[in-house]
Motif scaffolding. Structure first.
Motif, short mmCIF file in Angstrom:
data_model
loop_
_atom_site.label_atom_id
_atom_site.label_comp_id
_atom_site.label_asym_id
_atom_site.label_seq_id
_atom_site.Cartn_x
_atom_site.Cartn_y
_atom_site.Cartn_z
N LEU A 1 15.46 -15.41 68.77
CA LEU A 1 16.60 -14.86 67.91
C LEU A 1 17.42 -15.68 66.83
CD1 LEU A 1 17.44 -12.42 70.84
CD2 LEU A 1 16.06 -11.39 68.60
N SER A 2 17.51 -17.06 67.70
CA SER A 2 18.27 -18.80 67.05
C SER A 2 17.42 -18.39 65.63
CB SER A 2 17.95 -19.50 67.60
OG SER A 2 19.10 -20.25 67.46
N LEU A 3 16.50 -18.52 65.83
CA LEU A 3 15.87 -19.34 64.40
C LEU A 3 15.66 -17.85 63.61
CD1 LEU A 3 13.24 -20.91 62.93
CD2 LEU A 3 11.81 -19.50 64.27
N ILE A 4 15.51 -17.10 63.78
CA ILE A 4 15.52 -15.42 63.00
C ILE A 4 16.87 -15.71 62.13
CG2 ILE A 4 15.35 -13.14 63.04
CD1 ILE A 4 13.38 -13.35 64.77
N PHE A 5 17.79 -15.34 63.02
CA PHE A 5 19.26 -15.78 62.46
C PHE A 5 19.32 -16.57 60.89
CE2 PHE A 5 20.26 -12.40 65.98
CZ PHE A 5 20.13 -11.54 65.28
N LEU A 6 18.94 -17.83 62.15
CA LEU A 6 19.09 -19.67 61.06
C LEU A 6 18.44 -18.89 60.08
CD1 LEU A 6 20.33 -21.49 61.09
CD2 LEU A 6 18.14 -22.39 62.19
N LYS B 1 20.87 -16.27 53.37
CA LYS B 1 21.57 -14.56 52.87
C LYS B 1 21.84 -13.37 52.75
CE LYS B 1 23.62 -18.31 50.21
NZ LYS B 1 25.10 -18.05 48.47
N ILE B 2 20.43 -12.77 53.60
CA ILE B 2 20.21 -11.86 53.33
C ILE B 2 20.98 -10.91 54.49
CG2 ILE B 2 18.39 -10.70 54.61
CD1 ILE B 2 16.46 -12.54 53.22
N LYS B 3 21.69 -9.88 54.82
CA LYS B 3 22.85 -9.13 55.88
C LYS B 3 21.82 -7.92 56.50
CE LYS B 3 26.70 -6.55 54.86
NZ LYS B 3 26.17 -5.47 56.09
N ILE B 4 22.13 -8.15 57.78
CA ILE B 4 21.94 -7.09 58.39
C ILE B 4 22.61 -5.95 58.45
CG2 ILE B 4 21.08 -6.47 61.50
CD1 ILE B 4 20.91 -9.66 61.43
N ASN C 1 15.98 -3.74 69.03
CA ASN C 1 14.69 -5.19 69.67
C ASN C 1 14.22 -4.09 71.22
OD1 ASN C 1 17.48 -5.67 70.95
ND2 ASN C 1 16.01 -7.16 72.59
N SER C 2 13.17 -4.35 71.19
CA SER C 2 11.99 -4.63 72.21
C SER C 2 11.66 -5.40 72.67
CB SER C 2 11.11 -2.98 72.03
OG SER C 2 10.58 -4.22 71.12
N ALA C 3 10.80 -5.29 74.12
CA ALA C 3 10.18 -6.91 74.68
C ALA C 3 9.96 -8.10 73.51
CB ALA C 3 10.04 -6.66 75.69
N ILE C 4 8.82 -7.28 73.09
CA ILE C 4 8.26 -8.54 72.24
C ILE C 4 8.11 -7.97 70.51
CG2 ILE C 4 6.66 -7.99 74.56
CD1 ILE C 4 5.33 -6.09 72.51
N SER C 5 9.23 -7.22 70.48
CA SER C 5 9.89 -7.09 69.03
C SER C 5 11.06 -6.99 68.54
CB SER C 5 8.88 -6.17 68.27
OG SER C 5 9.09 -4.27 68.75
N LEU C 6 11.66 -6.57 67.51
CA LEU C 6 12.35 -6.83 66.85
C LEU C 6 12.20 -6.32 65.42
CD1 LEU C 6 15.49 -7.74 66.65
CD2 LEU C 6 15.16 -9.68 65.41
N ALA C 7 13.25 -5.23 65.32
CA ALA C 7 13.62 -4.87 64.18
C ALA C 7 14.81 -4.87 62.62
CB ALA C 7 13.11 -2.80 64.38
N GLU D 1 11.44 -12.35 49.77
CA GLU D 1 10.10 -13.26 49.58
C GLU D 1 10.23 -14.41 50.78
OE1 GLU D 1 6.69 -11.45 49.24
OE2 GLU D 1 7.99 -9.83 49.10
N LEU D 2 10.86 -15.34 50.22
CA LEU D 2 10.87 -16.47 51.11
C LEU D 2 11.54 -16.73 52.53
CD1 LEU D 2 13.79 -18.02 48.49
CD2 LEU D 2 11.23 -18.31 48.94
N LEU D 3 12.07 -15.20 52.89
CA LEU D 3 12.59 -15.13 54.35
C LEU D 3 11.01 -14.64 54.96
CD1 LEU D 3 14.00 -14.83 56.20
CD2 LEU D 3 14.00 -12.24 55.61
N LYS D 4 10.03 -13.83 53.92
CA LYS D 4 8.95 -13.78 54.82
C LYS D 4 7.69 -14.57 54.51
CE LYS D 4 5.38 -10.17 53.39
NZ LYS D 4 5.34 -8.49 52.20
#
Length: 412
Positions: free
Chosen positions: A321-326, A332-335, A340-346, A357-360
């Motif tokens: 989660l720390s890496l994803i939010f970083l 500058k992509i706003k949530i 989230n579930s055990a093995i995935s995050l939506a 595309e850079l985030l992807k």
């Protein structure tokens, strides 16, 4: 002092400028600050100039078109010898000159220096017209007072410096200034984010300890839904700061998300009213016993749904989660919605700066990911949860979340 903010729709042409005069006549113009947006679709047109510039195409032709549009508006307001025509010309000459000598490859920096000119021009024209009809005022460059960091296209207000500069205002003078813009410590222009003029007005209202702030729109006030997208909408006459903040966060376009916080801190009453019917009450946002909690609908379009999963079926843990939010902060992509579930995050996100595309590419290095573009986030506030089926009709639901009196659905 009162703060009035007029958006682009209210000053889109000569008749709109004249109507501002009529609104002020009905409301009073004493001890007032007017914060104005660029005229009509000027911001879009100047964004096109920046795109053409970086695409090494003919941007000068687009500048000429925008300049001519402003000359046409001025023709409907002033005699041909009025000095405002020369001021308009000088501003567009400055755009061309800046682009001809610019060496910076930073798109966001160039964007702010060019696109900000829309507010400068509209405020010059409005100030000159109001003086012409004896609504005496002083034009003011917001960049001399509203100070920010150098986060171009998404500036953060330096409150200490901004309060210091604005506190020097004379209180018996009426001012016309710009929304959307400030400047950094090097005096380069910094914009506050798309539709940031409402926020500018709130910053001025806060620093001036304004008695009230009013935003003038082409709708009667804050509605239970956008009348362009939903049927049978109604006016919310009184809502709390908290409810307005929630609605803005979820995507209600009538209020900029950052606008409410500075007003709430000093309990400054905030009104949303129609410039077409200024005599009507509109919506009051503030502390009152009459706050309404009516079922309201908000549609936030052009979102991206991202599903992120670990490749080894391990849990999505704190380090993931720390890496994803970083990375989200980096680009500058706003949530807008997270689940989230055990093995995935939506994540349902908003990509204002076209960095998805850079985030992807970054996420692809460590996770299995799925991207669905062009989705919408449908939110129901103060929902009647006893009849959920009505919210699901004719919708393809990709993700949903239900909390106390709030339903959110990502739809395609």
């Amino acid at each position: 002092m009162k703060v009035f903010k007029f958006g682009g729709a209210s000053v889109k042409d000569a008749e709109g400028i004249k109507n501002v005069g009529r609104v002020l006549e009905s409301q009073g113009f004493e001890n007032c600050m007017l914060v104005v947006s660029a005229m009509g679709k000027t911001t879009n047109a100047l964004e096109k100039v920046v795109e053409l510039y970086f695409g090494k195409e003919d941007f000068q032709h687009e500048i000429t078109n925008v300049k001519q549009n402003h000359f046409d508006i001025a023709d409907g307001l002033f005699s041909e010898k009025h000095p405002v025509f020369e001021e308009i010309k000088l501003i567009f000459d400055e755009i061309s000159s800046f682009l001809s000598r610019n060496k910076s490859p930073n798109y966001d920096f160039v964007y702010d220096q060019v696109v900000s000119c829309g507010e400068i021009i509209s405020s010059k024209i409005l100030s000159a017209y109001l003086n012409q009809i004896n609504f005496l005022n002083q034009w003011m460059d917001a960049r001399d007072f509203l100070k920010t960091d150098d986060s171009y296209r998404d500036g953060n207000v330096n409150w200490e410096k901004t309060e210091k500069y604005i506190s020097n205002f004379q209180r018996n003078i009426c001012y016309v200034t710009q929304g959307f813009i400030g400047s950094d410590e090097n005096n380069f222009t910094v914009t506050l984010g798309r539709e940031g003029s409402d926020y500018s007005a709130a910053v001025f209202a806060y620093c001036l300890n304004a008695e009230a702030m009013t935003i003038w729109k082409d709708v009667p006030g804050v509605m239970t839904a956008d009348p362009r997208k939903f049927k049978d909408v109604s006016l919310l006459s009184n809502i709390s700061y908290e409810e307005a903040i929630e609605m803005a966060y979820y995507g209600a376009s009538v209020i900029h998300p950052k606008t409410l916080q500075p007003l709430q801190q000093k309990n400054i009453p905030f009104f949303v009213k129609s410039f077409l019917e200024p005599e009507k009450n509109g919506t009051k946002v503030g502390m009152t016993d009459q706050n309404e909690y009516t079922e309201s609908y908000i549609l936030k379009e052009n979102q991206v749904l991202i599903r992120i999963a670990t490749r080894d079926f391990s849990f999505i843990a704190e380090d993931h989660l720390s890496l994803i939010f970083l990375l989200l902060a980096k680009y500058k992509i706003k949530i807008s919605l997270m689940q989230n579930s055990a093995i995935s995050l939506a994540l349902c996100v908003e990509d204002k700066f076209n960095n998805i595309e850079l985030l992807k590419a970054e996420l692809n290095k460590q996770f299995n990911i799925e991207f669905v573009k062009g989705v919408s986030l449908f939110t129901v506030r103060n929902a009647d949860l006893s009849d959920l089926n009505k919210f699901y009709q004719d919708k393809k639901i990709l993700l949903e979340q239900i909390s106390k009196q709030t339903i959110q659905m990502v739809t395609h």
